[in-house]
Design a protein around this motif. Structure first.
Motif, PDB file in Angstrom:
ATOM      1  N   ALA A  31       0.875  -1.181  -0.013  1.00 19.18           N
ATOM      2  CA  ALA A  31       0.072   0.055   0.093  1.00 19.18           C
ATOM      3  C   ALA A  31       0.762   1.283   0.093  1.00 19.18           C
ATOM      4  O   ALA A  31       0.374   2.186  -0.628  1.00 19.18           O
ATOM      5  CB  ALA A  31      -0.962   0.091   1.058  1.00 19.18           C
ATOM      6  N   PHE A  32       1.993   1.162   0.890  1.00 12.80           N
ATOM      7  CA  PHE A  32       2.765   2.466   0.730  1.00 12.80           C
ATOM      8  C   PHE A  32       3.298   2.666  -0.588  1.00 12.80           C
ATOM      9  O   PHE A  32       3.528   3.834  -0.910  1.00 12.80           O
ATOM     10  CB  PHE A  32       3.848   2.077   1.987  1.00 12.80           C
TER      11      PHE A  32
ATOM     12  N   HIS B  78       3.537   3.781  -7.372  1.00 18.58           N
ATOM     13  CA  HIS B  78       3.987   2.691  -8.157  1.00 18.58           C
ATOM     14  C   HIS B  78       3.004   1.956  -8.607  1.00 18.58           C
ATOM     15  O   HIS B  78       1.864   1.699  -7.667  1.00 18.58           O
ATOM     16  CB  HIS B  78       4.976   1.960  -7.618  1.00 18.58           C
ATOM     17  N   SER B  79       2.934   1.306  -9.805  1.00 17.46           N
ATOM     18  CA  SER B  79       1.562   0.613 -10.198  1.00 17.46           C
ATOM     19  C   SER B  79       2.182  -0.871 -10.041  1.00 17.46           C
ATOM     20  O   SER B  79       3.114  -1.521 -10.332  1.00 17.46           O
ATOM     21  CB  SER B  79       1.652   0.781 -11.838  1.00 17.46           C
ATOM     22  N   GLY B  80       1.268  -1.715  -9.082  1.00 17.44           N
ATOM     23  CA  GLY B  80       1.304  -3.121  -8.779  1.00 17.44           C
ATOM     24  C   GLY B  80       2.567  -3.436  -8.248  1.00 17.44           C
ATOM     25  O   GLY B  80       3.554  -4.234  -8.842  1.00 17.44           O
ATOM     26  N   PRO B  81       3.101  -2.810  -7.132  1.00 18.65           N
ATOM     27  CA  PRO B  81       4.519  -2.901  -6.587  1.00 18.65           C
ATOM     28  C   PRO B  81       4.300  -4.278  -5.617  1.00 18.65           C
ATOM     29  O   PRO B  81       4.719  -4.596  -4.453  1.00 18.65           O
ATOM     30  CB  PRO B  81       4.705  -1.809  -5.498  1.00 18.65           C
ATOM     31  N   LEU B  82       4.651  -5.388  -6.753  1.00 15.87           N
ATOM     32  CA  LEU B  82       4.725  -6.822  -5.910  1.00 15.87           C
ATOM     33  C   LEU B  82       6.096  -6.890  -5.218  1.00 15.87           C
ATOM     34  O   LEU B  82       5.925  -7.626  -4.272  1.00 15.87           O
ATOM     35  CB  LEU B  82       4.579  -7.669  -7.237  1.00 15.87           C
ATOM     36  N   PHE B  83       7.006  -6.390  -5.731  1.00 20.94           N
ATOM     37  CA  PHE B  83       8.418  -6.566  -5.213  1.00 20.94           C
ATOM     38  C   PHE B  83       8.353  -6.196  -3.564  1.00 20.94           C
ATOM     39  O   PHE B  83       9.232  -6.678  -2.776  1.00 20.94           O
ATOM     40  CB  PHE B  83       9.408  -6.118  -5.842  1.00 20.94           C
ATOM     41  N   ALA B  84       7.800  -5.193  -3.454  1.00 24.31           N
ATOM     42  CA  ALA B  84       7.391  -4.453  -1.882  1.00 24.31           C
ATOM     43  C   ALA B  84       6.920  -5.661  -1.249  1.00 24.31           C
ATOM     44  O   ALA B  84       7.566  -5.794   0.252  1.00 24.31           O
ATOM     45  CB  ALA B  84       6.536  -3.439  -2.076  1.00 24.31           C
ATOM     46  N   ALA B  85       5.966  -6.341  -1.470  1.00 24.57           N
ATOM     47  CA  ALA B  85       5.140  -7.337  -0.862  1.00 24.57           C
ATOM     48  C   ALA B  85       5.963  -8.589  -0.320  1.00 24.57           C
ATOM     49  O   ALA B  85       6.268  -9.126   0.548  1.00 24.57           O
ATOM     50  CB  ALA B  85       3.759  -7.571  -1.189  1.00 24.57           C
TER      51      ALA B  85
ATOM     52  N   ILE C  34      13.449  -2.002  -1.459  1.00 26.39           N
ATOM     53  CA  ILE C  34      13.709  -1.224  -0.219  1.00 26.39           C
ATOM     54  C   ILE C  34      12.590  -0.922   0.537  1.00 26.39           C
ATOM     55  O   ILE C  34      12.811  -1.146   1.903  1.00 26.39           O
ATOM     56  CB  ILE C  34      14.310  -0.047  -0.693  1.00 26.39           C
ATOM     57  N   VAL C  35      11.344  -0.747   0.277  1.00 29.39           N
ATOM     58  CA  VAL C  35      10.385  -0.398   1.004  1.00 29.39           C
ATOM     59  C   VAL C  35       9.976  -1.590   1.679  1.00 29.39           C
ATOM     60  O   VAL C  35       9.585  -1.905   3.103  1.00 29.39           O
ATOM     61  CB  VAL C  35       9.082   0.116  -0.056  1.00 29.39           C
TER      62      VAL C  35
END
Length: 375
Positions: free
Chosen positions: A44-45, A52-59, A154-155
């Protein structure tokens, strides 16, 4: 009859698996909630705050970093977070220069693995760096630019680190389990030695020696869990007050390690003494009794070191110290009816082990040595 027996066994196996699974799921409820909240928050952040669009790597980076590790290991979170971040950055960079062909993926993976081994020896770090860089090359670049996924990683790593520091597992839990298991094994080594004496069986004494040798991996595992627990207790405000307790456990482990090493020396000498019939019946009975009583005192020591409540912990340690003190006062060849030189060696080799155990209870080194009867 045979099919009915097979069906009954299958039902028992299935019921056991279901019970085990339910217990495992119940114990994993809190970590699962933490992982879910962390992954969703990182996603979400990155999406709503960074755009960012669809930040799967954050999750994914936050999930991998937290995981279901055995101990509260801060290093694991940092390793995985850095591995994901550097891997994605390397993949983004090489894709930007070389394109996204399959041969590029092979080059990226090779370079990432070698880079990971150059930066750190951790297996998790190497795996994550290689995997993330490979995925970056194989997946299409996001709309936000080639390095958007690096920022997402990083997030995710920062959110995982935040959860680890603010809501960690109790850093004392795993060391307590480890020390109890370790001391139980030491007690069993001494009980096996006592049984070998009673049965005049040198093979049994040799098996005790082998059992003592097999305890070394337990010592190494406890050292690792104590190091990880110390990191959490230092950084996590909720558990900073337990830093002294972890330090005391670490100090006790040093003495327990010495006691285990001395138990192996003792078991080896005992094997020779049994083979050469170096002990009279009276000496055999007396030494076997000492070994059994020491094993019981060690079990009491394990309860003290593993106890959560301070009052009960001090009570167990005090009882163990008194029992070990009483035993130490009898460790003289004459008091144990030992006559021959080889039998005296057996008693002499047990004295350092007793000093190690007394020091593990918190007794001063000089005081522990003074308890032993003068030679």
């Amino acid at each position: 009859m045979a099919p009915a027996t097979g069906i009954s066994a299958s039902r028992r196996f299935l019921r056991a698996r279901i019970r085990t699974g339910l217990v495992r799921s119940r114990n994993s409820l809190v970590p699962a909630i933490q992982m879910t909240v962390c992954a969703v928050s990182a996603y979400a952040f990155a999406e709503y705050v960074l755009g960012h669009s669809g930040p799967l790597f954050a999750a994914t980076s936050s999930l991998i970093a937290l995981g279901f590790s055995r101990e509260p290991r801060l290093r694991r979170v940092v390793e995985v977070g850095l591995g994901c971040t550097i891997g994605i950055a390397v993949g983004d960079l090489l894709r930007h220069w070389l394109g996204g062909d399959i041969w590029v993926a092979a080059v990226v993976l090779l370079i990432s693995i070698l880079l990971a081994r150059f930066l750190d020896s951790g297996n998790i770090f190497t795996t994550q760096l290689g995997l993330q860089s490979l995925l970056v090359v194989l997946l299409d670049a996001p709309a936000g630019g080639p390095f958007t996924r690096s920022i997402d990683a990083i997030v995710g790593g920062m959110f995982a680190l935040l959860v680890t520091v603010l809501v960690p597992k109790d850093p004392r839990r795993e060391p307590r389990k480890d020390v109890q298991k370790l001391l139980h094994e030491l007690a069993e080594v001494l009980r096996d030695c006592a049984s070998a004496l009673t049965n005049s069986d040198s093979t049994e004494a040799w098996h005790a020696l082998v059992r003592g040798r097999n305890c070394q991996p337990l010592v190494d595992a406890m050292r690792q869990s104590l190091r990880a627990s110390g990191e959490v207790a230092t950084l996590a405000p909720a558990y900073r007050r337990h830093r002294d307790e972890i330090d005391r456990l670490e100090q006790s482990l040093d003495y327990i390690d010495l006691a285990l090493r001395n138990s192996r020396v003792f078991a080896r000498r005992l094997t020779s003494a049994i083979n050469h019939a170096a002990l009279s019946d009276e000496a055999t009975e007396n030494i076997a009794e000492v070994l059994q009583e020491t094993a019981a005192a060690i079990e009491e020591l394990s309860l003290g070191l593993a106890e959560m409540h301070e009052g009960a912990r001090h009570a167990h340690l005090r009882t163990s110290r008194l029992e070990l003190t009483e035993i130490a006062g009898r460790l003289h060849p004459r008091l144990l009816d030992v006559q021959r030189l080889e039998g005296e060696t057996v008693v002499m080799l047990f004295r350092p082990l007793m000093v190690d155990l007394l020091e593990a209870t918190g007794m001063d080194s000089k005081e522990a040595r003074d308890i032993l009867p003068p030679l």
